[in-house]
Scaffold this motif. Structure first.
Motif, PDB file in Angstrom:
ATOM      1  N   PHE A  15       0.834  -1.206   0.000  1.00  0.00           N
ATOM      2  CA  PHE A  15       0.000   0.000   0.000  1.00  0.00           C
ATOM      3  C   PHE A  15       0.872   1.260   0.000  1.00  0.00           C
ATOM      4  O   PHE A  15       0.539   2.261  -0.651  1.00  0.00           O
ATOM      5  CB  PHE A  15      -0.945   0.001   1.215  1.00  0.00           C
ATOM      6  CG  PHE A  15      -1.923   1.139   1.200  1.00  0.00           C
ATOM      7  CD1 PHE A  15      -3.059   1.094   0.414  1.00  0.00           C
ATOM      8  CD2 PHE A  15      -1.684   2.275   1.962  1.00  0.00           C
ATOM      9  CE1 PHE A  15      -3.952   2.162   0.373  1.00  0.00           C
ATOM     10  CE2 PHE A  15      -2.572   3.341   1.946  1.00  0.00           C
ATOM     11  CZ  PHE A  15      -3.708   3.285   1.148  1.00  0.00           C
ATOM     12  N   LEU A  16       1.985   1.212   0.713  1.00  0.00           N
ATOM     13  CA  LEU A  16       2.876   2.389   0.770  1.00  0.00           C
ATOM     14  C   LEU A  16       3.488   2.684  -0.589  1.00  0.00           C
ATOM     15  O   LEU A  16       3.895   3.807  -0.860  1.00  0.00           O
ATOM     16  CB  LEU A  16       4.008   2.151   1.778  1.00  0.00           C
ATOM     17  CG  LEU A  16       3.733   2.416   3.259  1.00  0.00           C
ATOM     18  CD1 LEU A  16       5.026   2.298   4.041  1.00  0.00           C
ATOM     19  CD2 LEU A  16       3.081   3.774   3.482  1.00  0.00           C
ATOM     20  N   LEU A  17       3.570   1.641  -1.424  1.00  0.00           N
ATOM     21  CA  LEU A  17       4.128   1.814  -2.772  1.00  0.00           C
ATOM     22  C   LEU A  17       3.028   2.048  -3.800  1.00  0.00           C
ATOM     23  O   LEU A  17       3.293   2.026  -5.003  1.00  0.00           O
ATOM     24  CB  LEU A  17       4.934   0.565  -3.169  1.00  0.00           C
ATOM     25  CG  LEU A  17       6.199   0.275  -2.341  1.00  0.00           C
ATOM     26  CD1 LEU A  17       6.770  -1.084  -2.707  1.00  0.00           C
ATOM     27  CD2 LEU A  17       7.246   1.367  -2.565  1.00  0.00           C
ATOM     28  N   SER A  18       1.792   2.210  -3.317  1.00  0.00           N
ATOM     29  CA  SER A  18       0.608   2.402  -4.178  1.00  0.00           C
ATOM     30  C   SER A  18       0.366   1.190  -5.073  1.00  0.00           C
ATOM     31  O   SER A  18      -0.240   1.315  -6.141  1.00  0.00           O
ATOM     32  CB  SER A  18       0.734   3.666  -5.039  1.00  0.00           C
ATOM     33  OG  SER A  18       0.873   4.786  -4.218  1.00  0.00           O
ATOM     34  N   ARG A  19       0.843   0.020  -4.648  1.00  0.00           N
ATOM     35  CA  ARG A  19       0.586  -1.190  -5.442  1.00  0.00           C
ATOM     36  C   ARG A  19      -0.681  -1.894  -4.982  1.00  0.00           C
ATOM     37  O   ARG A  19      -1.121  -2.861  -5.591  1.00  0.00           O
ATOM     38  CB  ARG A  19       1.768  -2.160  -5.312  1.00  0.00           C
ATOM     39  CG  ARG A  19       2.993  -1.677  -6.045  1.00  0.00           C
ATOM     40  CD  ARG A  19       4.091  -2.715  -5.965  1.00  0.00           C
ATOM     41  NE  ARG A  19       5.351  -2.186  -6.453  1.00  0.00           N
ATOM     42  CZ  ARG A  19       6.540  -2.602  -6.058  1.00  0.00           C
ATOM     43  NH1 ARG A  19       6.643  -3.555  -5.158  1.00  0.00           N
ATOM     44  NH2 ARG A  19       7.634  -2.073  -6.556  1.00  0.00           N
ATOM     45  N   GLU A  78       2.254   9.920   1.650  1.00  0.00           N
ATOM     46  CA  GLU A  78       2.401  11.283   1.124  1.00  0.00           C
ATOM     47  C   GLU A  78       3.752  11.879   1.529  1.00  0.00           C
ATOM     48  O   GLU A  78       4.453  12.491   0.724  1.00  0.00           O
ATOM     49  CB  GLU A  78       1.243  12.139   1.681  1.00  0.00           C
ATOM     50  CG  GLU A  78       1.058  13.483   1.045  1.00  0.00           C
ATOM     51  CD  GLU A  78       0.921  13.393  -0.477  1.00  0.00           C
ATOM     52  OE1 GLU A  78       0.306  12.443  -0.980  1.00  0.00           O
ATOM     53  OE2 GLU A  78       1.480  14.290  -1.146  1.00  0.00           O
ATOM     54  N   SER A  79       4.109  11.646   2.778  1.00  0.00           N
ATOM     55  CA  SER A  79       5.371  12.192   3.286  1.00  0.00           C
ATOM     56  C   SER A  79       6.565  11.565   2.566  1.00  0.00           C
ATOM     57  O   SER A  79       7.524  12.255   2.209  1.00  0.00           O
ATOM     58  CB  SER A  79       5.444  11.918   4.798  1.00  0.00           C
ATOM     59  OG  SER A  79       6.479  12.635   5.386  1.00  0.00           O
ATOM     60  N   LEU A  80       6.489  10.247   2.329  1.00  0.00           N
ATOM     61  CA  LEU A  80       7.601   9.551   1.666  1.00  0.00           C
ATOM     62  C   LEU A  80       7.742  10.005   0.213  1.00  0.00           C
ATOM     63  O   LEU A  80       8.844   9.971  -0.345  1.00  0.00           O
ATOM     64  CB  LEU A  80       7.394   8.031   1.719  1.00  0.00           C
ATOM     65  CG  LEU A  80       7.442   7.396   3.118  1.00  0.00           C
ATOM     66  CD1 LEU A  80       7.174   5.897   3.039  1.00  0.00           C
ATOM     67  CD2 LEU A  80       8.791   7.652   3.790  1.00  0.00           C
ATOM     68  N   THR A 121      11.480  12.499   6.823  1.00  0.00           N
ATOM     69  CA  THR A 121      10.347  11.782   7.418  1.00  0.00           C
ATOM     70  C   THR A 121      10.884  10.882   8.528  1.00  0.00           C
ATOM     71  O   THR A 121      11.970  10.302   8.394  1.00  0.00           O
ATOM     72  CB  THR A 121       9.640  10.903   6.363  1.00  0.00           C
ATOM     73  OG1 THR A 121       9.149  11.734   5.312  1.00  0.00           O
ATOM     74  CG2 THR A 121       8.476  10.129   6.972  1.00  0.00           C
ATOM     75  N   VAL A 122      10.123  10.783   9.601  1.00  0.00           N
ATOM     76  CA  VAL A 122      10.457   9.867  10.698  1.00  0.00           C
ATOM     77  C   VAL A 122       9.275   8.941  10.916  1.00  0.00           C
ATOM     78  O   VAL A 122       8.128   9.397  11.012  1.00  0.00           O
ATOM     79  CB  VAL A 122      10.763  10.639  12.005  1.00  0.00           C
ATOM     80  CG1 VAL A 122      10.875   9.697  13.194  1.00  0.00           C
ATOM     81  CG2 VAL A 122      12.044  11.458  11.855  1.00  0.00           C
ATOM     82  N   GLY A 133       5.780  15.430   9.391  1.00  0.00           N
ATOM     83  CA  GLY A 133       6.826  14.522   8.912  1.00  0.00           C
ATOM     84  C   GLY A 133       7.126  13.409   9.894  1.00  0.00           C
ATOM     85  O   GLY A 133       7.907  12.519   9.593  1.00  0.00           O
ATOM     86  N   VAL A 134       6.498  13.448  11.076  1.00  0.00           N
ATOM     87  CA  VAL A 134       6.707  12.400  12.090  1.00  0.00           C
ATOM     88  C   VAL A 134       5.448  11.542  12.124  1.00  0.00           C
ATOM     89  O   VAL A 134       4.344  12.053  12.334  1.00  0.00           O
ATOM     90  CB  VAL A 134       6.970  13.008  13.481  1.00  0.00           C
ATOM     91  CG1 VAL A 134       7.236  11.904  14.497  1.00  0.00           C
ATOM     92  CG2 VAL A 134       8.134  13.975  13.419  1.00  0.00           C
ATOM     93  N   HIS A 135       5.626  10.243  11.920  1.00  0.00           N
ATOM     94  CA  HIS A 135       4.466   9.370  11.724  1.00  0.00           C
ATOM     95  C   HIS A 135       4.517   8.128  12.604  1.00  0.00           C
ATOM     96  O   HIS A 135       5.592   7.642  12.937  1.00  0.00           O
ATOM     97  CB  HIS A 135       4.403   8.898  10.260  1.00  0.00           C
ATOM     98  CG  HIS A 135       4.235  10.014   9.299  1.00  0.00           C
ATOM     99  ND1 HIS A 135       3.018  10.384   8.791  1.00  0.00           N
ATOM    100  CD2 HIS A 135       5.142  10.888   8.774  1.00  0.00           C
ATOM    101  CE1 HIS A 135       3.174  11.424   7.983  1.00  0.00           C
ATOM    102  NE2 HIS A 135       4.449  11.749   7.960  1.00  0.00           N
ATOM    103  N   THR A 136       3.324   7.628  12.928  1.00  0.00           N
ATOM    104  CA  THR A 136       3.175   6.251  13.394  1.00  0.00           C
ATOM    105  C   THR A 136       2.337   5.540  12.340  1.00  0.00           C
ATOM    106  O   THR A 136       1.787   6.188  11.437  1.00  0.00           O
ATOM    107  CB  THR A 136       2.483   6.170  14.769  1.00  0.00           C
ATOM    108  OG1 THR A 136       1.248   6.877  14.698  1.00  0.00           O
ATOM    109  CG2 THR A 136       3.354   6.748  15.878  1.00  0.00           C
ATOM    110  N   LEU A 137       2.223   4.221  12.452  1.00  0.00           N
ATOM    111  CA  LEU A 137       1.483   3.486  11.418  1.00  0.00           C
ATOM    112  C   LEU A 137       0.606   2.419  12.064  1.00  0.00           C
ATOM    113  O   LEU A 137       1.091   1.396  12.543  1.00  0.00           O
ATOM    114  CB  LEU A 137       2.476   2.831  10.447  1.00  0.00           C
ATOM    115  CG  LEU A 137       1.861   2.044   9.284  1.00  0.00           C
ATOM    116  CD1 LEU A 137       0.862   2.873   8.496  1.00  0.00           C
ATOM    117  CD2 LEU A 137       2.966   1.533   8.356  1.00  0.00           C
TER     118      LEU A 137
END
Ligand SMILES: Cc1cc2nc3c(=O)[nH]c(=O)nc-3n(C[C@H](O)[C@H](O)[C@H](O)COP(=O)(O)OP(=O)(O)OC[C@H]3O[C@@H](n4cnc5c(N)ncnc54)[C@H](O)[C@@H]3O)c2cc1C
Length: 399
Positions: free
Chosen positions: A49-53, A141-143, A235-236, A126-130
């Motif tokens: 999903f992070l790679l939009s695949r 988006e940040s990546l 990004t973190v 730019g600071v994220h959790t997942l």
């Protein structure tokens, strides 16, 4: 039993609703979930999903067949309290749900860094959790704006994001406060082998150095470690574990030490209240302790046993079957990692086949000469054989 309320409308909650119908229950089911979205799958969020695949639509957990469950969906509604004896659930919209039986399936949330840099706590961008789909959309988006990415925490989710971001061409560094990554789930030796995947691919892993602070203004610009090292960051990703969503049960009288404590089937100490999935700390007779796993397959399969216990009633006791053998997988740098069982510190590790140096092997954990768990790296066939064998032992010990 004429009414069941399921709290938490994700993998375990949906599996509970399906299990209720599959086991012949024909009363009302109310499914309460605080996210406004229909249940979706989380594992792809750190991977394709992070790679939009993988698209948002492809994450959907419900199918057309679920129409027949005849569930009263209460999405976008938070359960704020439970009176377990009345089985009365207070809702954030001012309403309440009263039910004959309750399934607690509220999962877990990402742990945040303490202090100003904490995502979601007014921290810098730019600071994220997942954990959620919205988290993944924001991280993606940040990546897209490019690296460097600093991943704080070399657990499974942090490691998967590191691997995915590298595949997207970003410059990635992983930081881990513990001396060896993944020592908790895998033990130090095998944890070090898995962490070797990062270095194999040129991703530095800085271990044993905690983060001192995040640097930047409105947007993060870097990470300062306790030893003074400064890592530039656009990004973190903070991947330092998850906490069970049990705050809403604080006044319920249920035992919620690191999750809702249950017996091996998923029943709590309160009649007609069961728990399953990432929020549940179920008793495992093998290692003789309560364990809260955060694994997709466990969240899918535990509800079947918990619902059986719920429908059988509190007097059925040990006659009903125990929960499933814990199992999880991870995918990093094109390598599939699989683990099943319940290891403890002190278990010995024997390489059954392959070679850890080649990142293709099967390791068996043992205690007193008996296998307790199995770890496979790119060994799916052998792994499946061992998983079956352990599952048979597991059922024999726990029934
Ligand atoms: C990015 C990511 C990648 C993963 N990858 C893997 C993997 O590769 N392999 C693997 O085995 N596992 C993986 N997992 C773990 C797996 O997704 C979880 O084990 C699974 O989602 C747990 O399901 P659950 O239903 O118990 O909890 P959750 O999925 O956390 O769902 C709980 C739901 O309850 C809601 N809720 C919480 N509190 C309340 C309340 N008070 N009232 C109403 N609703 C509430 C939550 O918002 C949520 O929607 C991954 C998890 C993440 C986040």
């Amino acid at each position: 039993m004429r009414s069941v309320a399921v709290v938490g409308a994700s993998l375990a909650g949906l599996a509970a609703a399906r299990a209720l119908r599959a086991q012949g229950y024909d009363g009302g089911i109310t499914l309460i979930g605080d996210e406004p979205r229909a249940p979706y799958d989380r594992p792809p969020l750190s991977k394709d999903f992070l790679l939009s695949r993988t698209s948002t639509e492809e994450l959907a957990l419900t199918t057309d067949d679920d129409e027949s469950l005849a569930v009263d969906w209460r999405l976008g509604t938070t359960a704020t309290a439970l009176d377990p004896y009345e089985r009365r659930i207070t809702l954030s919209d001012g309403g309440e749900v009263r039910a004959d039986g309750v399934v607690i399936a509220t999962g877990a949330r990402a742990r945040t860094l303490p202090g100003a840099g904490a995502p979601g706590a007014g921290g810098m961008s730019g600071v994220h959790t997942l954990r959620t789909l919205d988290d993944a959309l924001a991280l993606r988006e940040s990546l897209r704006s490019g690296g460097p990415l600093v991943v704080i925490g070399a657990g499974f989710i942090g490691s998967e994001v590191a691997s995915t971001a590298l595949a997207a061409g970003l410059d990635v560094t992983v930081v881990e406060a513990l001396p060896v990554p993944l020592a908790g789930p895998l033990g130090a030796g095998m944890g070090a082998v898995c962490a070797g995947l990062h270095t194999d691919h040129g991703v530095p892993v800085l271990c044993g150095v905690p983060v001192r602070e995040l640097l930047g203004g409105a947007r993060v610009e870097g990470v300062r470690l306790a030893d003074g090292t400064v890592l530039p960051a656009a990004t973190v990703l903070v991947g330092i574990g998850a906490e069970p969503n049990t705050d809403w049960l604080a006044d319920s009288g249920l035992d919620i030490r690191d999750g809702v404590r249950t017996d091996a089937r998923g029943a709590t100490a309160v009649p007609h209240v069961v728990a399953a999935g990432d929020c549940a700390a179920s008793y495992q007779p093998g290692p003789a302790r309560h364990v809260r796993t955060e694994h997709w397959t466990d969240a899918l399969r535990q509800p079947e046993t918990a619902v059986r216990a719920l429908l059988a009633g509190p007097d059925a006791g040990a006659d009903t079957a125990c929960g499933p053998l814990p199992y999880f997988w991870s995918e990093q740098y094109g390598v599939r990692i699989q683990f099943a069982g319940a290891r403890r510190d002190g278990d010995s590790v024997r390489i059954e086949s392959g070679d850890p140096e080649d990142r293709s092997f099967l390791a068996v954990y043992e205690r007193d000469g008996r296998p307790t768990a199995v770890l496979g790296m790119d060994q799916p066939k052998q792994f499946t054989r061992w998983r079956r064998r352990l599952a048979a032992d597991w059922a024999a010990v726990t029934t």
